[in-house]
Design a protein around this motif. Sequence first.
Motif, short mmCIF file in Angstrom:
data_model
loop_
_atom_site.label_atom_id
_atom_site.label_comp_id
_atom_site.label_asym_id
_atom_site.label_seq_id
_atom_site.Cartn_x
_atom_site.Cartn_y
_atom_site.Cartn_z
N ARG A 1 33.61 8.34 47.02
CA ARG A 1 33.51 9.66 47.64
C ARG A 1 34.56 10.61 47.08
O ARG A 1 34.28 11.76 46.76
CB ARG A 1 33.69 9.53 49.16
N GLU A 2 35.79 10.13 46.96
CA GLU A 2 36.89 10.99 46.50
C GLU A 2 36.65 11.51 45.09
O GLU A 2 36.71 12.72 44.84
CB GLU A 2 38.21 10.22 46.52
N TYR A 3 36.38 10.61 44.17
CA TYR A 3 36.22 11.02 42.77
C TYR A 3 35.00 11.93 42.59
O TYR A 3 35.03 12.86 41.79
CB TYR A 3 36.12 9.79 41.86
N PHE A 4 33.93 11.63 43.34
CA PHE A 4 32.75 12.49 43.22
C PHE A 4 33.04 13.89 43.74
O PHE A 4 32.63 14.88 43.11
CB PHE A 4 31.57 11.88 43.98
N GLU A 5 33.70 14.01 44.88
CA GLU A 5 33.99 15.33 45.42
C GLU A 5 34.90 16.13 44.50
O GLU A 5 34.76 17.35 44.37
CB GLU A 5 34.60 15.20 46.82
N LEU A 6 35.83 15.46 43.85
CA LEU A 6 36.71 16.16 42.90
C LEU A 6 35.91 16.67 41.70
O LEU A 6 36.10 17.80 41.24
CB LEU A 6 37.82 15.22 42.44
N ALA A 7 35.00 15.83 41.17
CA ALA A 7 34.22 16.21 39.99
C ALA A 7 33.17 17.27 40.35
O ALA A 7 33.01 18.28 39.65
CB ALA A 7 33.54 14.98 39.38
N ALA A 8 32.44 17.06 41.43
CA ALA A 8 31.37 17.99 41.81
C ALA A 8 31.92 19.30 42.35
O ALA A 8 31.26 20.35 42.25
CB ALA A 8 30.46 17.34 42.85
N GLY A 9 33.13 19.26 42.90
CA GLY A 9 33.73 20.47 43.46
C GLY A 9 34.04 21.53 42.42
O GLY A 9 34.28 22.69 42.76
N ARG A 10 34.00 21.15 41.13
CA ARG A 10 34.18 22.12 40.05
C ARG A 10 32.94 23.01 39.87
O ARG A 10 33.01 24.03 39.18
CB ARG A 10 34.47 21.38 38.73
N PHE A 11 31.81 22.60 40.46
CA PHE A 11 30.56 23.32 40.26
C PHE A 11 29.94 23.87 41.54
O PHE A 11 29.29 24.92 41.51
CB PHE A 11 29.52 22.40 39.59
N TRP A 12 30.10 23.15 42.65
CA TRP A 12 29.36 23.49 43.86
C TRP A 12 30.27 23.72 45.05
O TRP A 12 31.35 23.15 45.14
CB TRP A 12 28.36 22.37 44.21
N PRO A 13 29.80 24.52 46.02
CA PRO A 13 30.54 24.67 47.28
C PRO A 13 30.47 23.36 48.07
O PRO A 13 29.61 22.52 47.80
CB PRO A 13 29.80 25.81 47.99
N PRO A 14 31.34 23.18 49.04
CA PRO A 14 31.43 21.91 49.77
C PRO A 14 30.11 21.43 50.37
O PRO A 14 29.83 20.22 50.35
CB PRO A 14 32.47 22.20 50.86
N GLU A 15 29.31 22.35 50.90
CA GLU A 15 28.07 21.90 51.55
C GLU A 15 27.08 21.32 50.54
O GLU A 15 26.35 20.37 50.85
CB GLU A 15 27.42 23.05 52.33
N GLU A 16 27.04 21.87 49.31
CA GLU A 16 26.15 21.32 48.28
C GLU A 16 26.68 19.99 47.77
O GLU A 16 25.92 19.07 47.46
CB GLU A 16 26.02 22.32 47.13
N VAL A 17 28.01 19.88 47.67
CA VAL A 17 28.62 18.61 47.25
C VAL A 17 28.26 17.52 48.26
O VAL A 17 27.88 16.40 47.89
CB VAL A 17 30.15 18.75 47.14
N ALA A 18 28.36 17.84 49.56
CA ALA A 18 28.05 16.87 50.60
C ALA A 18 26.57 16.46 50.55
O ALA A 18 26.23 15.29 50.73
CB ALA A 18 28.39 17.45 51.97
N ARG A 19 25.69 17.43 50.27
CA ARG A 19 24.26 17.13 50.21
C ARG A 19 23.94 16.20 49.05
O ARG A 19 23.20 15.22 49.20
CB ARG A 19 23.46 18.43 50.07
N LEU A 20 24.52 16.48 47.90
CA LEU A 20 24.28 15.63 46.74
C LEU A 20 24.91 14.26 46.94
O LEU A 20 24.34 13.23 46.55
CB LEU A 20 24.87 16.31 45.49
N ARG A 21 26.08 14.23 47.57
CA ARG A 21 26.76 12.96 47.83
C ARG A 21 25.92 12.07 48.75
O ARG A 21 25.79 10.87 48.54
CB ARG A 21 28.12 13.23 48.46
#
Length: 243
Positions: free
Chosen positions: A160-180
């Motif tokens: 979860r941590e590494y994905f949120e750090l990587a995806a957070g460069r492109f998407w807002p938190p709600e989109e990161v959570a949806r993809l996660r």
Amino acid sequence: MLIQSVFAAAREIASPSLRRILWKSIGLTVALLVLVWLGLTKLFDIFLTNHELSAAYPIVDSLAFFLAGFGLFVALIYLLPAVSAVVAGYFLDDVADVVERQDYPADPPGRALPFGKALLYGLRFAGLSLLVNLVALLLFFIPGVNIGAFFIANAYLLGREYFELAAGRFWPPEEVARLRNEYRGTLLAAGAVVAGLVLVPVVNLVTPIFGAAMMVHLHKKLARDAARGAPGRREAPASLERF
């Protein structure tokens, strides 16, 4: 997807473009572990020095120091994921810039997280990791449960941590959570790879850089898969269509 990302990250961490970042990451990891070791040693020393049994029974004092040394070693193993979280948060943007520039030159580059936000991400996950691993540490003396609890908890947290750090460069938190949530099984497996590295002495020092590089690759593949709207899966978020 995951296997390709693992091999890509393993290939890149020793490349000239990432070597400097790797050495800085190892240096910071070692420095933090030394600080933790010194802090815990001091706490044990204060406790043992002031313990009433130390004066009355010297053999108890010697045994306590031996157990304290072993306990400190075990404690460092359980604290390493939290240290990795801090280091990963500090270096992820540097790693992501290199990986995106070398392997995805045609894609829009990610936006570096503000230093404060990246550090906050790392500290947040470090705190959560510390809490979970303290619980896992309490299970240390239960055979068959100790390693399993440590591994499963850290597989989830690190994925979860590494994905949120990587995806957070492109998407807002709600989109990161949806993809996660959409790819939680894949991210759990990715976290298991990182958690497995944590258990290997010396090799675990490269965990922050390897995990960051692997997750940058995996995020790219998952985002493209979501944008294509693979059969049998619900519609991908509209913001993912640029992948």
